[in-house]
Design an enzyme around this catalytic site. Structure first.
Site, PDB file in Angstrom:
ATOM      1  N   GLU A 164      16.607  44.382  -3.395  1.00  0.00           N
ATOM      2  CA  GLU A 164      16.207  43.546  -4.527  1.00  0.00           C
ATOM      3  C   GLU A 164      16.804  44.111  -5.826  1.00  0.00           C
ATOM      4  OE1 GLU A 164      12.073  43.896  -5.326  1.00  0.00           O
ATOM      5  OE2 GLU A 164      11.969  42.094  -6.579  1.00  0.00           O
ATOM      6  N   HIS A 165      16.551  45.426  -6.070  1.00  0.00           N
ATOM      7  CA  HIS A 165      17.088  46.109  -7.252  1.00  0.00           C
ATOM      8  C   HIS A 165      18.046  47.207  -6.793  1.00  0.00           C
ATOM      9  CE1 HIS A 165      12.881  44.917  -8.376  1.00  0.00           C
ATOM     10  NE2 HIS A 165      13.504  44.430  -9.430  1.00  0.00           N
TER      11      HIS A 165
ATOM     12  N   GLN B 198       9.277  52.064  -9.037  1.00  0.00           N
ATOM     13  CA  GLN B 198       9.150  51.085  -7.959  1.00  0.00           C
ATOM     14  C   GLN B 198       7.946  51.405  -7.077  1.00  0.00           C
ATOM     15  OE1 GLN B 198       9.731  47.747  -6.787  1.00  0.00           O
ATOM     16  NE2 GLN B 198      11.335  48.462  -8.138  1.00  0.00           N
TER      17      GLN B 198
ATOM     18  N   HIS C 127       4.298  50.162  -7.687  1.00  0.00           N
ATOM     19  CA  HIS C 127       3.897  48.745  -7.562  1.00  0.00           C
ATOM     20  C   HIS C 127       2.811  48.548  -6.513  1.00  0.00           C
ATOM     21  CE1 HIS C 127       5.947  46.136 -10.284  1.00  0.00           C
ATOM     22  NE2 HIS C 127       7.098  46.726 -10.084  1.00  0.00           N
TER      23      HIS C 127
ATOM     24  N   HIS D 153      27.115   0.275  10.246  1.00  0.00           N
ATOM     25  CA  HIS D 153      27.847   0.996   9.198  1.00  0.00           C
ATOM     26  C   HIS D 153      29.250   0.396   9.037  1.00  0.00           C
ATOM     27  CE1 HIS D 153      24.642   3.934   9.524  1.00  0.00           C
ATOM     28  NE2 HIS D 153      25.190   4.718   8.610  1.00  0.00           N
TER      29      HIS D 153
ATOM     30  N   ASP E 165      13.303  44.653 -15.818  1.00  0.00           N
ATOM     31  CA  ASP E 165      11.980  44.100 -15.487  1.00  0.00           C
ATOM     32  C   ASP E 165      11.347  43.387 -16.676  1.00  0.00           C
ATOM     33  OD1 ASP E 165      12.051  45.083 -12.929  1.00  0.00           O
ATOM     34  OD2 ASP E 165      10.908  46.893 -13.379  1.00  0.00           O
TER      35      ASP E 165
END
Lengths: 427, 427
Positions: free
Chosen positions: A324-325, A256, A259, A417, A358
């Site tokens: 996220e993960h 991770q 990145h 209406h 991934d």
């Protein structure tokens, strides 16, 4: 290189995550708005002008020809081609279960009602340029759209320094059946997708990650078209029990951290020994990695470890962060999973490193970041359909229930209406 | 009062619809951003200050007590209460079919993967103040959230001139089981929901319509929380065949036109006689309606009629417009429905006026406007859940497929991603 907090400091952990969100200051919004407006007004001319200005590339047409696409794809290795093909099959296998059909309900007096599920007409996939290229993202974005039944899928990617597109991206486009590819990047690309130009017809939805200009442009065009999400930097949270291998945990945290310098890697363990062993491994493994500089920055800024009293407490803290993960590197991950309330994607057991998901396992890697797993979804088939409801009342049914409808309309002072019902009931 | 276009002018029709979209100019964005930031920094103090400034109301607390809520609800008529109860049951009946459970798939070598569907933790419903009150919107927003399993549902509504909340809104809140109600409106209310204050805990998603400040605030907080949509002014498109009653068509067009001067009412017919008859009816019926002024403005600006060559052509044009509400006032609506590609909600047959769906039939009346039915969904149970995927690979499976994963990771120059697999495969 992994900052350690104690359990009283978990508030800091939350703010670590939140402060990584993409912040759009007024100056950026102003700059991007001007580009959007320019492209909206001047179409291709503006797009070509920005491409020269930002990408340093003077193009005379935006569309990648099918010859160019084929030629670029042919440069890929057979191993890469085969692996992409396998990944494609796995992604289709996982996502096909998300296809939904709508429903129809019947009631008394000829009343029926239901929901239809319809594919979007057209989708634009943004593929970032720059040093690294992510063909896996093309599969993750395009395959669910294909399963949803979207007919027109367009790809936009900035021109490389050679003025073409990367071979791996070309292959990915061909694998998912995309033949409409344009060499355009940045906010000008998002504008072209949202508003259309002479050579790029507008789309209904824009998906795919990008830099801060792309993110800001997506936020601003949201409503004129749909978008997937405002993706922030990536993050992983690993929960490791005593049986987890510190080498494997360290390898996953590093996957991770490599990145970008904003990426976050968090370890929640149940013993100090584990944290210490992982720290040692991080030092050791980082030495052999090409992206050392990014990893150091990322771990310095957003690498955290915390020793918890129990696995239950680990999950509680993870739920606060909504990663996220999430890796459950524990002996019985199936027992912990039901306790997980907020996480984009969960990787179960010692063997399932995040990189399986991934690239290959089949689940989508386009996931909510920065705590937004509390309310956003992973990309999926649902992201590429829209729903439409329908309702039928017979005249008998309308007459039977007309008084209630009139009461409700009049309570809101909407007399017309009420009249629409009255006109039909006095026959 | 209904402008007539001929078939060559349908491009104008499209721009009529699109120009009604909520436009957010930089000045508005600047003003609203400042309010959001102020509330984020100063919490309740800022909210109370803006409430004094914008609503002219000096409050000492924001929360509506349960005594006040009960007392206000008790002021409602029994007819209103009964009608709301029936509407609630119908809305639950339609929406319960939207509850989804996720799925789990198994593969070779102990691989399994799936998707969980989880309710959002908390949702804020914004209920606009002003002259008219819309208790039906409370049902439409809250009931799908309840079915989704959302535990905390909060309501915000600006204080009335008397400093309380409207009895019908209080009743609606009680009917859907909301007891956390605050007297706050505008951008300051949206800020409180998105960021939290001393007395209002933040939520995960904000839903409900509002004025241009509310819409702009929702757009700006999107990403920090989820939102439903940026709702623009309402619209109806009626397709009428020769058997349709011009009185009924006129009544339905008027029910849309009375909403606000920006509302749009479009008639697609297959004969000039029908258009003429509807025009006459519009004149006649409008004279008896309390909201004449709004209706005149709305029909002048956005009321359109068009004579088409066939019902098929009517539907084609409707698909270009992607109306929020579509009435198929035709003999065999079931035959036309499959041709409808873009519409928020479709009302089938002569008897089903839009107001049945607005209040009572069970389908949701929170619908995409301004052509966004091309890509946005009606509000539903799906709007209040988020999905989370999971993946399990055994060590054998990882070893079997490891080479492919490594190939893909290395193609993206992400060596640490590859290493996470290698670390596990060399054992």
């Amino acid at each position: 290189m992994l900052k350690q907090l104690n359990i009283e400091q978990i508030d800091q952990l939350q703010s670590y995550i939140e402060e990584r969100r993409v912040v759009m200051n007024p100056a950026l919004i102003g700059r991007v708005s001007a580009i959007l407006e320019d492209v909206r007004m001047h179409g291709d001319e503006a797009v070509l002008r920005y491409t020269k200005q930002f990408d340093g590339m003077e193009l005379n047409k935006l569309r990648v020809s099918s010859e160019e696409l084929n030629a670029q794809a042919d440069l890929c290795t057979p191993e890469f081609r085969r692996s992409m093909q396998q990944a494609k099959e796995n992604i289709l296998f996982y996502h096909q279960a998300q296809i939904s059909k709508g429903y129809r309900l019947e009631k008394e007096m000829g009343i029926y009602l239901g929901q239809r599920v319809l594919p979007l007409d057209s989708v634009g996939i943004y593929v970032p340029g720059g040093s690294a290229q992510y063909p896996s993202s093309v599969l993750m974005n395009a395959l669910p759209a294909r399963l949803a039944g979207v007919k027109r899928i367009v790809m936009l990617t900035p021109p490389s320094k050679e003025g073409s597109i990367h071979p791996n991206i070309a292959l990915a486009a061909k694998l998912v059946g995309i033949d409409e590819v344009y060499k355009v990047g940045g906010a000008q690309g998002i504008a072209a997708l949202a508003y259309g130009t002479q050579s790029i017809a507008k789309v209904d939805k824009i998906v795919g990650p990008g830099n801060v200009y792309v993110a800001c442009a997506k936020k601003l065009v949201f409503g004129d078209v749909d978008i997937d999400m405002i993706a922030g930097p990536s993050e992983i949270l690993v929960i490791g029990d005593e049986g987890a291998n510190p080498k494997w945990i360290a390898a996953d945290l590093l996957s991770q951290a490599e990145h970008d310098p904003q990426a976050s890697a968090v370890l929640l363990a149940v013993s100090q020994n584990m944290v210490d062993a992982v720290k040692q491994e991080l030092q050791k493994q980082t030495r052999c990695l090409p992206r050392q500089k990014i990893i150091h920055e990322s771990l310095e800024n957003y690498g955290l470890a915390l020793v918890c009293e129990s696995l239950q407490q680990c999950v509680d803290i993870s739920n606060q962060i909504a990663p996220e993960h999430l890796e459950l590197m524990v002996d019985k991950p199936e027992e912990l999973l039901p306790l997980v309330r907020h996480a984009g994607s969960v990787f179960l057991g010692y063997a399932t490193c995040e990189s399986v998901g991934d690239y290959f396992g089949g689940t989508n890697h386009v996931l909510p970041t920065g705590g937004t797993a509390r309310f956003f979804n992973p990309l999926g088939v649902d992201s590429f359909v829209k729903k439409s409801s329908y309702l039928h009342y017979s005249i008998e049914a309308l007459q039977a229930y007309g008084d209630s409808i009139i009461t409700l309309a009049e309570a809101e002072q909407l007399q017309a209406h009420a009249n629409a019902v009255k006109a039909r009931c006095k026959t």
